[in-house]
Design an enzyme around this catalytic site. Structure first.
Site, PDB file in Angstrom:
ATOM      1  N   GLU A  46     -19.278  21.794  -0.753  1.00  0.00           N
ATOM      2  CA  GLU A  46     -19.603  21.091   0.481  1.00  0.00           C
ATOM      3  C   GLU A  46     -20.836  21.663   1.160  1.00  0.00           C
ATOM      4  O   GLU A  46     -21.694  20.921   1.618  1.00  0.00           O
ATOM      5  CB  GLU A  46     -18.426  21.153   1.466  1.00  0.00           C
ATOM      6  CG  GLU A  46     -17.280  20.209   1.143  1.00  0.00           C
ATOM      7  CD  GLU A  46     -16.491  20.624  -0.089  1.00  0.00           C
ATOM      8  OE1 GLU A  46     -16.653  21.777  -0.531  1.00  0.00           O
ATOM      9  OE2 GLU A  46     -15.719  19.809  -0.602  1.00  0.00           O
TER      10      GLU A  46
ATOM     11  N   HIS B 203      -4.904  19.552   4.466  1.00  0.00           N
ATOM     12  CA  HIS B 203      -5.501  18.226   4.415  1.00  0.00           C
ATOM     13  C   HIS B 203      -5.182  17.413   5.655  1.00  0.00           C
ATOM     14  O   HIS B 203      -5.346  16.198   5.655  1.00  0.00           O
ATOM     15  CB  HIS B 203      -5.005  17.466   3.178  1.00  0.00           C
ATOM     16  CG  HIS B 203      -5.484  18.066   1.896  1.00  0.00           C
ATOM     17  ND1 HIS B 203      -4.956  19.222   1.379  1.00  0.00           N
ATOM     18  CD2 HIS B 203      -6.452  17.691   1.051  1.00  0.00           C
ATOM     19  CE1 HIS B 203      -5.571  19.516   0.256  1.00  0.00           C
ATOM     20  NE2 HIS B 203      -6.484  18.618   0.025  1.00  0.00           N
TER      21      HIS B 203
END
Lengths: 440, 462
Positions: free
Chosen positions: B194, B263
């Protein structure tokens, strides 16, 4: 014929999803990349061996660093032509001299409290000037903070360096970054950002754009061997390699990351050895040999632009100065080592001795150059010091493309406060808005 | 010249025969004229013959048939004169339209092949609108996809990058098949890093592109925080305005259905403190599409929050020219009793509670914040001046959430207008558990909203 009639209504072929072998689910509509480019490794592409081999890194010899001249400036192969005319060499030497004098004077200025911070380039002048000379103006530069010679070579003049270090109204960065965090978009020199290695993935992104444009430009990205330990280094090299980006990753391996020596930074064969892991080409060069650095960068640039592939250059050198004005290197390295490098392997001295051997330089010219540079740097320093700071009203500009209401309100509150207590803020030091507009 | 398709066929339609190669797209952009296929040309000829026959037999009052520039967008059929003495019924008109337009079988018999391509997705979830009629409801993921498609077509500098956005079509289908139209350079699959691809997007943005970064989950952006905070938000400022960073960093966040703690992150408040970025949280397909278009066109870096549970929400969307202001809140329901400020999925929790509240005789006003940085204090002010009471319903944690900073803003500015302190309904300060009941107890439920409103109304009624 007959068989078909006998089979009657049975399907001729099994439906696609039941065919054995490679899953066709994902690739139904378009052939996967692997089928289009046979040179890329496929999953499962492996050769087998009946001998258990353990790769031992100690058995792999270190890659030697390429050099063109010895420590006394004598060419190892005098008959070779490196594409640098004597005039060009003299020009490059003069820029090295500029780097030296700026380093010396600005460090003194910091010690005297005239600027707040400075970082020297001592020992790395050849890397900076040598590599910059091999680039073209259309190539983009992402630097770390020890690349003053690159900026000077590309047209970022000494006066502008002084302005940036004093954070005054003439600074392209409008006084917002630390000293020596230079940037000039018109020269394709990206503004330096302090966190280490953040410029590496950004360089990959920029090279991606340049590849798309197809103008034959590349990106060069400078960083130290310490920054190469950051996660961003891995990310950038992996991305550049998998996406075929024309970027030169130029590592200045100067022996130290503040106080951390290389044997505590990594255990492999420098940064170059990592290139193999990413499927990338790499060059190791003597960073104190300006001509070798020039040649290596030229070679790398041609490779990057023609093949659209990334390449690492690891330039081996030694950081002779402190990490920055906030550091005292004597705390972690011995004077003997420093003196050895100063005496035996000074990049500037090597070029000077080379020029002298060509008959293009002598001690008179040297004295003249030093005088010239000293005058110039003092003039730049004083002019930058005298100039006013950017206007207070500019504090809230450029946070966004357009100033949002919240910042307008905050600015109004600050203006009100400053109007009430002008003496506490030495407002005379700050340029007014009109001065600011005219100086741009 | 480059042959290119004009529109990505929706899942279930037959795929175009020609995909532009990367070499064709590089340096050319997508300013290509649409290409008519042989089938369409034949249909056009047939249509002309029929049209001529109609005009011949029915004079000036016949149907006028006209075709638009791209056959794949369908043919618009105008009717002139309703006082026809002909037996042409509405049914026949429909049939004519069917012949002239190019669209797949309505029963989507082709959808099974697509469902195989994007994994086990039920065919009904892939049921596409049969033509881009913007009044027909579509899923939020389709709305976002349309926004990306339209903006990529409009500006060749727009590109999208992230994990699995290319062949896989994105984890939430937002980039389904876009790589076929724009090629793999503009719909870029990246390795898993990322910080790496966010940094790459920032570098590309500084060099002229307008990248959209898709985070597979906003929680993963924690890994990109260095690039977002230190570079994305800062470089326009520290370069003295020389370099701009027009990136859009988008992805799903929020608490889903048993996705696990890592998540189910709500990072809105982490990013809120970064100077130089704008935060937007979408809640309906309509505002999702309009806001994403605006975000892509904006020169500021935008962090664009979607919600994992809202992708299959179906509603109308706007056309290619509809963009929504990134800095304005949305009035969901006007009222006079109390202001409820919310965003994202909590909008639906609040509207659920509103049903109960209305039954009990209350008239709440619901404002969807949309812009989390900066807050639309103008709309909030108008609302509070009307109702004099406010509650904030958010999915962020109680400590340091969006509600915390909004609450302090409201108290500081509108203290005199308020009859009651701002009540904040936020998630518990715990990592989101996996067990369904525990997860439900972590976030705000409609009953809590009802209880809070009742409490405030009772306290202020005296």
């Amino acid at each position: 014929g007959t068989m078909r009639r006998l089979l009657g209504g049975l399907p001729r072929r099994l439906p696609r999803r039941f065919r054995a072998g490679f899953s066709t689910r994902v690739h139904e509509e378009s052939p996967p990349i692997l089928e289009r480019d046979p040179t890329l490794k496929r999953t499962g592409d492996v050769r087998y061996s009946d001998e258990l081999i353990t790769l031992d890194p100690t058995q792999i010899p270190d890659v030697p660093a390429y050099r063109v001249m010895d420590e006394s400036g004598n060419l190892l192969h005098p008959q070779r032509n490196y594409g640098l005319s004597t005039d060009k060499l003299v020009e490059m030497y003069e820029i090295m001299g500029e780097v030296m004098v700026v380093d010396h004077v600005f460090m003194q200025a910091q010690r005297h409290g005239r600027i707040s911070f400075y970082m020297q380039n001592t020992g790395e002048e050849a890397i900076q000037v040598g590599s910059a000379a091999a680039l073209e103006d259309k190539d983009h530069v992402f630097a770390q903070y020890r690349e003053l010679g690159v900026y000077l070579s590309r047209g970022f003049d000494m006066q502008q360096v002084a302005h940036q270090c004093f954070s005054n109204v003439h600074d392209f960065g409008k006084g917002r970054q630390m000293p020596i965090h230079l940037g000039a978009s018109h020269l394709n020199l990206h503004t330096i950002s302090s966190p280490l290695a953040t410029q590496l993935p950004q360089a990959v992104g920029a090279s991606y754009v340049l590849k798309r444009r197809g103008e034959g430009a590349c990106v060069i990205c400078y960083f130290g061997e310490g920054a190469a330990s950051e996660g961003d280094f891995h990310a950038a090299l992996n991305f550049a390699s998998t996406m075929d980006c024309p970027v030169i990753f130029f590592c200045r391996n100067n022996g130290f990351a503040i106080s951390t020596p290389t044997h505590e930074q990594y255990r492999g064969d420098g940064i170059l050895s990592r290139a193999h892991g990413y499927g990338m080409a790499g060059i190791r060069v003597d960073g104190n040999d300006m001509i070798a650095v020039y040649e290596a960068t030229k070679e790398a640039r041609e490779y990057a632009v023609s093949e659209n592939r990334p390449i690492i250059i690891e330039a081996m050198t030694y950081r002779r100065g402190h990490h920055s004005s906030s550091d005292d290197a004597s705390a972690y390295r011995c004077d003997k080592e420093l003196k050895w490098w100063q005496t035996n392997n000074d990049p500037v001295a090597r070029v000077r001795m080379h020029l002298e051997s060509l008959g293009a330089w002598d001690s008179d010219k040297e004295a003249e150059l030093r005088q010239l540079h000293k005058k110039k740097v003092m003039k730049c320093l004083n002019a930058a010091e005298k100039a006013q700071k950017p206007p207070m009203s500019d504090l809230f500009n450029d946070v966004y493309a357009e100033m949002p209401p919240r910042l307008i309100r905050q600015k109004a509150r600050l203006d009100e406060h400053l109007a009430k207590y002008p003496d506490d803020y030495k407002l005379g030091k700050f340029a007014s808005e009109d001065v600011y507009k005219s100086s741009k | 010249s480059v042959e290119a398709t004009t529109r990505i066929p929706y899942p279930g339609e037959t795929a175009p025969e020609h995909t532009p190669t990367n070499e064709q797209i590089v340096g050319q952009g997508i300013n290509c004229k649409p290409n008519m296929r042989l089938k369409d040309k034949l249909l056009l000829v047939l249509g002309c013959i029929i049209g001529a026959a109609v005009l011949f037999f029915h004079g000036g009052h016949g149907y006028m048939l006209s075709s638009s520039a791209g056959m794949t967008r369908g043919v618009s059929v105008h009717s002139r004169g309703s006082n026809l003495k002909t037996p042409f019924s509405h049914a026949y008109h429909q049939k004519m339209m069917m012949m002239m337009t190019h669209h797949p079988n309505r029963d989507c018999s082709h959808s099974h092949s697509h469902s195989q391509r994007v994994g086990a997705v039920a065919p009904e979830l892939l049921a596409p609108p049969t033509k881009p009629d913007f009044s027909e409801p579509r899923f939020m993921w389709q709305a976002l996809r349309e926004a990306v498609d339209e903006e990529m077509e409009r500006d060749p500098n727009v590109m999208i990058m992230g994990e699995d956005v290319g062949h896989y079509g994105g984890s939430y289908k937002v980039t389904t098949d876009l790589y076929k139209k724009y090629g793999e350079l503009r719909v870029l699959d990246t390795p898993i890093c990322e910080n790496g691809f966010t940094g790459m997007a920032i570098g590309a943005a500084m060099t002229g592109l307008r990248p959209i970064v898709e985070g597979m989950n906003m929680g993963f952006l924690l890994l990109a925080f260095n690039q977002i905070s230190n570079n994305c938000g800062m470089l326009h400022y520290t370069s003295g305005g020389q370099y701009k960073v027009p990136v859009v960093i988008r992805g799903p966040g929020g608490v889903g259905r048993q996705l696990g703690a890592e998540h189910s992150q709500r990072l809105e408040s982490y990013f809120q403190a970064i100077p130089g970025v704008q935060l937007v949280a979408v809640s309906t397909p309509r505002n999702a599409k309009a806001l994403l278009k605006a975000a892509i066109r904006s020169d500021n870096p935008i962090v664009f929050f979607e919600h994992v549970l809202l992708y299959n929400l179906k509603d109308e969307v706007g056309g290619p020219d509809e963009v929504q202001s990134l800095e304005h809140a949305e009035m969901v329901k006007e009222g006079k009793d109390i202001t409820i400020l919310t965003y994202g999925r909590m909008r639906y929790t609040v509207m659920e509670a509103v049903k109960t509240l209305q039954a009990k005789g209350y008239d709440p006003e619901v404002v969807d914040l949309i812009s989390l940085k900066p807050f639309d204090l103008h709309t909030i002010k108008k609302s509070i001046e009307k109702t004099h009471k406010a509650i904030i319903v958010e999915e962020c944690m109680l400590t340091g959430g969006i509600g915390a900073s909004l609450s302090s803003e409201i108290h500081e500015r509108f203290f005199d207008t308020l009859d009651h302190n701002v009540v904040r309904l936020s998630s518990q300060d715990v990592p989101t558990a996996f067990a369904l009941e525990l997860e439900a107890a972590t976030i705000v439920q409609p009953e809590q909203v009802v209880a809070a409103v009742e409490k405030v109304m009772t306290a202020t009624s005296t």
